[in-house]
Every structure is written in structure tokens, then in C-alpha cells.
Design a protein around this motif. Structure first.
Motif, mmCIF file in Angstrom:
data_model
loop_
_atom_site.group_PDB
_atom_site.id
_atom_site.type_symbol
_atom_site.label_atom_id
_atom_site.label_comp_id
_atom_site.label_asym_id
_atom_site.label_seq_id
_atom_site.Cartn_x
_atom_site.Cartn_y
_atom_site.Cartn_z
ATOM 1 N N CYS A 197 55.886 43.001 13.541
ATOM 2 C CA CYS A 197 55.121 43.255 12.540
ATOM 3 C C CYS A 197 54.622 42.136 11.411
ATOM 4 N N VAL A 198 53.628 42.110 11.207
ATOM 5 C CA VAL A 198 52.837 40.939 10.218
ATOM 6 C C VAL A 198 52.232 41.497 9.022
ATOM 7 N N PHE A 208 48.613 33.634 9.680
ATOM 8 C CA PHE A 208 48.802 33.089 11.219
ATOM 9 C C PHE A 208 50.057 32.341 11.031
ATOM 10 N N ALA A 209 50.468 31.877 9.741
ATOM 11 C CA ALA A 209 51.809 31.142 9.910
ATOM 12 C C ALA A 209 52.655 32.049 10.256
ATOM 13 N N ASP A 210 52.701 33.300 10.129
ATOM 14 C CA ASP A 210 53.729 34.017 10.458
ATOM 15 C C ASP A 210 53.621 34.487 12.109
ATOM 16 N N VAL A 211 52.126 34.706 12.620
ATOM 17 C CA VAL A 211 52.036 34.772 13.831
ATOM 18 C C VAL A 211 52.488 33.626 14.668
ATOM 19 N N GLN A 212 52.539 32.469 14.229
ATOM 20 C CA GLN A 212 52.923 31.362 14.751
ATOM 21 C C GLN A 212 54.374 31.377 15.111
ATOM 22 N N ASP A 216 56.238 31.318 18.535
ATOM 23 C CA ASP A 216 57.049 30.200 18.995
ATOM 24 C C ASP A 216 58.451 30.736 19.369
ATOM 25 N N LYS A 217 58.873 31.773 18.702
ATOM 26 C CA LYS A 217 60.195 32.376 19.101
ATOM 27 C C LYS A 217 59.982 32.967 20.371
#
Ligand code: UP5
Ligand code: MG
Length: 219
Positions: A197-198, A208-212, A216-217
Motif C-alpha cells: 500500500c502506498v 514514486f519514492a515509496d513505489v521505488q 527494489d525490495k
């Protein structure tokens, strides 16, 4: 004898590789969230930075609506305007075809963001019937955004989008459909620990920083 064996194996090698590459299962991320939550905007940014193909179910339906000779054009047009969910037989065929075409063109393109689908039980059943065992759903990327923010964004976009559903009347119906039909699907995936969830009410860059961080994880 051995020479012939090696040469036979060598001859067969390309087809074996081909067969194996054909067996690469599509890896799917479902992208969900209310109307105007920013699914399309964030998917475009993901495609710029990661090896994903973006398939928006809504865009595919709008293209089918506009396709000359489509037997579903009228139906799609009225469902979209009314904020109702198009029968899955239509949507799943468009999605399956788009996935197949993408992978036929480039077999390395097997990662898909499926944006705006599945929106209800019917969609989920249709997906399972057609795609079960043929694609892996990695997780659901959920853009969480208040109804007020969603409506404001869509009305703003409506000034220039030309979308038949970016008006207050359609938007109220879209929000109702989202709350009644799509939220339960997100909750179902949540129970299986599959929702990422974002908070989508922030700026495009913050979201987008959260999406990344998530991508990445998850790899
Ligand atoms: N914007 C985006 N992010 C922002 C941010 N962080 N801050 C400020 N502004 C932001 O964004 C919407 C607007 O907000 C844009 O102007 C953007 O610049 C701005 P967008 O990225 O387009 O949001 P998105 O979530 O993609 O909104 P969309 O309207 O596409 O969502 P819907 O889910 O409502 O629409 P969709 O196209 O998926 O479906 C439309 C209809 O098709 C459905 O209502 C349904 O009738 C039908 N449909 C089906 O029947 N079945 C399906 O499987 C799919 C669709
Ligand atoms: Mg969209």
C-alpha cells in the motif's frame, strides 16, 4: 557415433532454448486504487525505471471502444460512462492478447503492470479461469487516496482529457463502484499478505519514492 549425437544435440539446442523461453511465465503486478489515484501516472514512471510493460485495462477498453467494427464498442461506451465494470470476457481477452503480443515481440518482456484490474469478483474469476497457472501474480500495488482527492484530480483532468467519465455524475458512480466492488478485492489480497500500500495523496515524486522502495525490495 558420439559426433552424430553431439551434432543432433546441437541441432536441437535452439528449439529447446526457444521452448524454454516460451515457458517464462508472465510476472504480474496488479495496480489498483480509486479513480484518479494516480495508477497511470505511477505506472508510466515505473516503466521508465524498471523492466515492466504497462497494460491499463481502461486504456485497452477505450481502444476497443474506438476500434472500427468492434462488436463491443457500444457496450463498453455505456459501461464506462456509467462507471460500471465491463464483463470480464471482454477485458480478459484484451489483456491476454496484449500480454501475448508483448512477449511474442520480445521474450524478455514478461513483467507486467496490469493497471485497473481486477475490479470485482467477476474480474477475478475471469482472470483465474483464463490465466491460472499461466501467469504469476506477485503482488497488488495499491494506491490509497481519499475520495475527495480522487474526484478533484479527475475533475481537473476532465477540463482537457476528453474522457466521457471525467465529470461529476460519472465520478460519483465510479467512486461507488470502487468502494462496493474493488475495495473487497483489495481486502481479499490483503488477507493473503499480497498488498503493498502506498499513500497516493502526496506529490507524484513522493508517491514514486515509496513505489521505488517497494519494487527494489520485491525485485
Ligand atoms: N495526478 C496523478 N497523480 C497525482 C499526484 N500524486 N498529485 C497530483 N495529481 C496527480 O491521474 C489522474 C489525474 O491526477 C491526472 O490528471 C494526473 O496528472 C493527476 P492518473 O494517473 O490518470 O490516475 P488513475 O488512477 O490512472 O485514474 P483513472 O481515471 O485512469 O482511474 P480509473 O480506475 O477510474 O480508470 P480506468 O481507466 O482504469 O477505468 C475506466 C473505466 O473503464 C472504469 O470506470 C470501468 O467502467 C472500465 N473498466 C472496466 O470495466 N474494467 C477494467 O478492468 C478496467 C476499466
Ligand atoms: Mg488510469
Amino acid at each position: 557415433m558420439i559426433g552424430r549425437l553431439v551434432s543432433n544435440v546441437a541441432k536441437r539446442l535452439p528449439s529447446v532454448l526457444y521452448r524454454e523461453s516460451m515457458m517464462t511465465k508472465p510476472q504480474v503486478v496488479f495496480v489498483l486504487g480509486g479513480p484518479g489515484a494516480g495508477k497511470g501516472t505511477q505506472c508510466a514512471k515505473i516503466v521508465e525505471n524498471y523492466n515492466y510493460t504497462h497494460l491499463s485495462a481502461g486504456d485497452l477498453l477505450r481502444a476497443e471502444r474506438a476500434r472500427e467494427g468492434s462488436e463491443f464498442g457500444q457496450l463498453i461506451a455505456s459501461f464506462i460512462k456509467e462507471g460500471k465494470i465491463v464483463p470480464v470476457e471482454i477485458t480478459i481477452n484484451l489483456l491476454r492478447k496484449a500480454m501475448e503480443e508483448t512477449m511474442q515481440k520480445d521474450e524478455q518482456k514478461y513483467r507486467f503492470l496490469i493497471d485497473g484490474f481486477p475490479r470485482n469478483e467477476d474480474n477475478l474469476q475471469g482472470w483465474n479461469n483464463v490465466m491460472d497457472g499461466k501467469a504469476d501474480v506477485k503482488f497488488v500495488l495499491f494506491f490509497d487516496c481519499s475520495n475527495e482527492v480522487c474526484i478533484k484530480r479527475c475533475l481537473e483532468r476532465g477540463k482537457s482529457s476528453g474522457r466521457t467519465d471525467d465529470n461529476r455524475e460519472s465520478l460519483e458512480k465510479r467512486i461507488q463502484t470502487y468502494l462496493q466492488s474493488t475495495r473487497p478485492i483489495i481486502e481479499l489480497y490483503e488477507k493473503h499478505g499480497k498488498v503493498r500500500c502506498v499513500d497516493a495523496s502526496r506529490s507524484v515524486e513522493e508517491v514514486f519514492a515509496d513505489v521505488q522502495r517497494i519494487l527494489d525490495k520485491e525485485g
